[in-house]
Scaffold this motif. Structure first.
Motif, PDB file in Angstrom:
ATOM      1  N   ALA A   1      -0.287  -1.546  -6.235  1.00  0.00           N
ATOM      2  CA  ALA A   1       0.438  -1.009  -4.977  1.00  0.00           C
ATOM      3  C   ALA A   1       0.398   0.314  -5.224  1.00  0.00           C
ATOM      4  CB  ALA A   1       1.651  -1.656  -4.351  1.00  0.00           C
ATOM      5  N   VAL A   2       1.034   0.907  -6.034  1.00  0.00           N
ATOM      6  CA  VAL A   2       1.069   2.338  -6.376  1.00  0.00           C
ATOM      7  C   VAL A   2      -0.379   3.049  -6.520  1.00  0.00           C
ATOM      8  CG1 VAL A   2       1.888   4.177  -7.770  1.00  0.00           C
ATOM      9  CG2 VAL A   2       3.320   2.404  -7.105  1.00  0.00           C
ATOM     10  N   LEU A   3      -1.297   2.411  -7.204  1.00  0.00           N
ATOM     11  CA  LEU A   3      -2.507   3.016  -7.540  1.00  0.00           C
ATOM     12  C   LEU A   3      -3.261   2.920  -6.144  1.00  0.00           C
ATOM     13  CD1 LEU A   3      -3.565   1.042 -10.773  1.00  0.00           C
ATOM     14  CD2 LEU A   3      -3.266   3.308 -10.616  1.00  0.00           C
ATOM     15  N   ALA A   4      -3.048   1.898  -5.299  1.00  0.00           N
ATOM     16  CA  ALA A   4      -3.684   1.914  -4.345  1.00  0.00           C
ATOM     17  C   ALA A   4      -3.308   3.316  -3.274  1.00  0.00           C
ATOM     18  CB  ALA A   4      -3.584   0.728  -3.394  1.00  0.00           C
ATOM     19  N   TRP A   5      -1.869   3.226  -3.247  1.00  0.00           N
ATOM     20  CA  TRP A   5      -1.079   4.259  -2.576  1.00  0.00           C
ATOM     21  C   TRP A   5      -1.744   5.668  -2.911  1.00  0.00           C
ATOM     22  CZ3 TRP A   5       4.227   6.392  -4.411  1.00  0.00           C
ATOM     23  CH2 TRP A   5       4.757   7.265  -3.362  1.00  0.00           C
ATOM     24  N   GLY A   6      -2.093   5.831  -4.277  1.00  0.00           N
ATOM     25  CA  GLY A   6      -2.580   7.024  -4.583  1.00  0.00           C
ATOM     26  C   GLY A   6      -4.027   7.211  -4.361  1.00  0.00           C
ATOM     27  N   ALA A   7      -4.966   6.212  -4.267  1.00  0.00           N
ATOM     28  CA  ALA A   7      -6.043   6.300  -4.017  1.00  0.00           C
ATOM     29  C   ALA A   7      -6.348   6.601  -2.515  1.00  0.00           C
ATOM     30  CB  ALA A   7      -6.913   5.004  -4.239  1.00  0.00           C
ATOM     31  N   VAL A   8      -5.460   6.205  -1.677  1.00  0.00           N
ATOM     32  CA  VAL A   8      -5.709   6.557  -0.305  1.00  0.00           C
ATOM     33  C   VAL A   8      -5.024   7.526   0.055  1.00  0.00           C
ATOM     34  CG1 VAL A   8      -5.032   5.624   1.978  1.00  0.00           C
ATOM     35  CG2 VAL A   8      -5.857   3.894   0.509  1.00  0.00           C
ATOM     36  N   ARG A   9      -3.760   7.817  -0.391  1.00  0.00           N
ATOM     37  CA  ARG A   9      -3.157   9.063   0.214  1.00  0.00           C
ATOM     38  C   ARG A   9      -3.282  10.462  -0.611  1.00  0.00           C
ATOM     39  NH1 ARG A   9       1.824  11.146  -2.013  1.00  0.00           N
ATOM     40  NH2 ARG A   9       2.809  12.532  -0.453  1.00  0.00           N
ATOM     41  N   GLY A  10      -3.935  10.324  -1.797  1.00  0.00           N
ATOM     42  CA  GLY A  10      -4.063  11.301  -2.752  1.00  0.00           C
ATOM     43  C   GLY A  10      -2.739  11.526  -3.639  1.00  0.00           C
ATOM     44  N   THR A  11      -2.921  12.546  -4.454  1.00  0.00           N
ATOM     45  CA  THR A  11      -1.779  12.701  -5.392  1.00  0.00           C
ATOM     46  C   THR A  11      -1.310  14.074  -5.723  1.00  0.00           C
ATOM     47  OG1 THR A  11      -1.182  12.086  -7.725  1.00  0.00           O
ATOM     48  CG2 THR A  11      -3.396  12.509  -7.433  1.00  0.00           C
ATOM     49  N   PRO A  12      -0.128  14.471  -5.847  1.00  0.00           N
ATOM     50  CA  PRO A  12       0.138  15.886  -5.964  1.00  0.00           C
ATOM     51  C   PRO A  12      -0.439  16.533  -7.277  1.00  0.00           C
ATOM     52  CG  PRO A  12       2.294  14.475  -5.622  1.00  0.00           C
ATOM     53  CD  PRO A  12       1.120  13.489  -5.800  1.00  0.00           C
ATOM     54  N   HIS A  13      -0.664  15.601  -8.206  1.00  0.00           N
ATOM     55  CA  HIS A  13      -1.118  16.171  -9.601  1.00  0.00           C
ATOM     56  C   HIS A  13      -2.745  16.438  -9.399  1.00  0.00           C
ATOM     57  CE1 HIS A  13       2.739  16.937 -11.359  1.00  0.00           C
ATOM     58  NE2 HIS A  13       2.977  15.491 -11.088  1.00  0.00           N
ATOM     59  N   GLY A  14      -3.460  15.855  -8.250  1.00  0.00           N
ATOM     60  CA  GLY A  14      -4.916  16.006  -8.387  1.00  0.00           C
ATOM     61  C   GLY A  14      -5.691  14.627  -8.851  1.00  0.00           C
ATOM     62  N   ARG A  15      -6.851  14.500  -8.731  1.00  0.00           N
ATOM     63  CA  ARG A  15      -7.540  13.281  -8.763  1.00  0.00           C
ATOM     64  C   ARG A  15      -7.509  12.960 -10.367  1.00  0.00           C
ATOM     65  NH1 ARG A  15      -7.493   9.384  -5.129  1.00  0.00           N
ATOM     66  NH2 ARG A  15      -8.054  10.328  -3.103  1.00  0.00           N
ATOM     67  N   ALA A  16      -7.969  13.862 -11.155  1.00  0.00           N
ATOM     68  CA  ALA A  16      -7.866  13.803 -12.544  1.00  0.00           C
ATOM     69  C   ALA A  16      -6.797  13.255 -13.330  1.00  0.00           C
ATOM     70  CB  ALA A  16      -8.521  15.044 -13.248  1.00  0.00           C
ATOM     71  N   THR A  17      -5.735  13.758 -13.072  1.00  0.00           N
ATOM     72  CA  THR A  17      -4.393  13.222 -13.437  1.00  0.00           C
ATOM     73  C   THR A  17      -4.347  11.750 -12.903  1.00  0.00           C
ATOM     74  OG1 THR A  17      -3.446  15.385 -13.758  1.00  0.00           O
ATOM     75  CG2 THR A  17      -1.822  13.581 -13.748  1.00  0.00           C
ATOM     76  N   PHE A  18      -4.234  11.665 -11.915  1.00  0.00           N
ATOM     77  CA  PHE A  18      -4.232  10.324 -11.067  1.00  0.00           C
ATOM     78  C   PHE A  18      -5.174   9.172 -11.917  1.00  0.00           C
ATOM     79  CE2 PHE A  18      -5.514   6.948  -8.048  1.00  0.00           C
ATOM     80  CZ  PHE A  18      -4.302   6.354  -7.802  1.00  0.00           C
ATOM     81  N   GLY A  19      -6.384   9.723 -12.115  1.00  0.00           N
ATOM     82  CA  GLY A  19      -7.371   8.847 -12.940  1.00  0.00           C
ATOM     83  C   GLY A  19      -6.904   8.675 -14.226  1.00  0.00           C
ATOM     84  N   VAL A  20      -6.107   9.473 -15.098  1.00  0.00           N
ATOM     85  CA  VAL A  20      -5.759   9.197 -16.198  1.00  0.00           C
ATOM     86  C   VAL A  20      -4.641   8.332 -16.211  1.00  0.00           C
ATOM     87  CG1 VAL A  20      -4.643  10.393 -18.184  1.00  0.00           C
ATOM     88  CG2 VAL A  20      -6.474  11.218 -17.272  1.00  0.00           C
ATOM     89  N   GLN A  21      -3.812   8.482 -15.115  1.00  0.00           N
ATOM     90  CA  GLN A  21      -2.615   7.674 -15.169  1.00  0.00           C
ATOM     91  C   GLN A  21      -3.235   6.226 -14.674  1.00  0.00           C
ATOM     92  OE1 GLN A  21       0.269   8.442 -16.123  1.00  0.00           O
ATOM     93  NE2 GLN A  21      -0.539  10.490 -16.385  1.00  0.00           N
ATOM     94  N   ALA A  22      -3.928   6.033 -13.533  1.00  0.00           N
ATOM     95  CA  ALA A  22      -4.702   4.799 -13.364  1.00  0.00           C
ATOM     96  C   ALA A  22      -5.015   3.898 -14.385  1.00  0.00           C
ATOM     97  CB  ALA A  22      -5.649   5.040 -12.359  1.00  0.00           C
ATOM     98  N   ALA A  23      -6.060   4.717 -15.449  1.00  0.00           N
ATOM     99  CA  ALA A  23      -6.521   4.182 -16.458  1.00  0.00           C
ATOM    100  C   ALA A  23      -5.455   3.516 -17.642  1.00  0.00           C
ATOM    101  CB  ALA A  23      -7.540   4.973 -17.501  1.00  0.00           C
ATOM    102  N   GLY A  24      -4.413   4.560 -17.833  1.00  0.00           N
ATOM    103  CA  GLY A  24      -3.344   3.901 -18.817  1.00  0.00           C
ATOM    104  C   GLY A  24      -2.670   2.881 -18.163  1.00  0.00           C
ATOM    105  N   ALA A  25      -2.522   2.832 -16.822  1.00  0.00           N
ATOM    106  CA  ALA A  25      -1.830   1.589 -16.248  1.00  0.00           C
ATOM    107  C   ALA A  25      -2.763   0.267 -16.412  1.00  0.00           C
ATOM    108  CB  ALA A  25      -1.673   2.118 -14.680  1.00  0.00           C
ATOM    109  N   LEU A  26      -3.976   0.346 -16.336  1.00  0.00           N
ATOM    110  CA  LEU A  26      -4.779  -0.851 -16.338  1.00  0.00           C
ATOM    111  C   LEU A  26      -4.514  -1.260 -17.875  1.00  0.00           C
ATOM    112  CD1 LEU A  26      -7.805   0.001 -14.035  1.00  0.00           C
ATOM    113  CD2 LEU A  26      -6.009  -1.556 -13.695  1.00  0.00           C
ATOM    114  N   VAL A  27      -4.823  -0.163 -18.761  1.00  0.00           N
ATOM    115  CA  VAL A  27      -4.732  -0.687 -20.349  1.00  0.00           C
ATOM    116  C   VAL A  27      -3.226  -1.401 -20.446  1.00  0.00           C
ATOM    117  CG1 VAL A  27      -4.784   0.256 -22.650  1.00  0.00           C
ATOM    118  CG2 VAL A  27      -6.522   0.822 -20.912  1.00  0.00           C
TER     119      VAL A  27
END
Length: 196
Positions: free
Chosen positions: A106-132
């Protein structure tokens, strides 16, 4: 006649000052030691189940704090997550890992739709970490307990590495949390491999 203690310099701070500065490490070692004492001679399947149910909380904390955009929110988010992890077993409808993984998605979806304060690159790293890390937790629950123990030990250990990288970069979460969590994660990995 007593000999005065040698003065401390900037190069060699007083041991009490060092201990005060390293309080997250001291707290982490104490938490893991209490956990080891409390668990005693725990069955492998029980240990694997318990650590697998908790592992998804770690990337969830990073995701939530990343979305909030304020590292000072880290400890309150950990507190809320810990309450959730301890409260969820009192219901039989959903496993704690299922709820935590669903929240992470749900938080990943929130970030994908709303955006993130630290930018897409940091969000992508956090998303990859969460999935792993969530994937390792779920895989650890799905396989034989001995293999699950190895998968979970890897998940906890590599999340410790994740924490220390974030500590070094001073990104996303608070530095004190990154240090505390990194030490706990590595010690839990050791516990899974050698004490369970």
């Amino acid at each position: 006649m007593t000999t005065p203690a040698p003065p401390t310099t900037a190069d060699s701070p007083h041991p009490a000052a060092q201990l005060k500065r390293r309080w997250p490490t001291v707290l982490a070692v104490a938490v893991v030691a209490l956990n080891v004492l409390a668990s005693g001679s725990q069955d492998v399947a029980d240990a694997v189940g318990g650590f697998a149910q908790t592992l998804p909380l770690l990337p969830l904390i990073y995701l939530v704090v990343n979305q909030i955009g304020k590292p000072q929110a880290t400890w309150p988010v950990l507190g809320a997550g810990t309450v959730l992890v301890f409260a969820l077993p009192f219901q039989d409808a959903l496993a704690p890992s299922t709820v935590l993984v669903a929240l992470a998605l749900a938080v990943l979806a929130w970030g994908a739709v709303r955006g993130t304060p630290h930018g897409r690159a940091t969000f992508g790293v956090q998303a990859a970490g969460a999935l792993v890390f969530c994937g390792l937790a779920l895989a650890g629950l799905a396989v034989d307990p001995d293999l699950g123990r190895c998968l979970l030990a890897a998940g906890w250990f590599f999340h410790g590495v994740w924490d220390f990288v974030h500590l070094r970069l001073h990104k996303v979460v608070s530095r004190t949390f990154a240090e505390w969590c990194g030490v706990i994660d590595v010690l839990v990995a050791v516990q899974l491999l050698f004490l369970v």
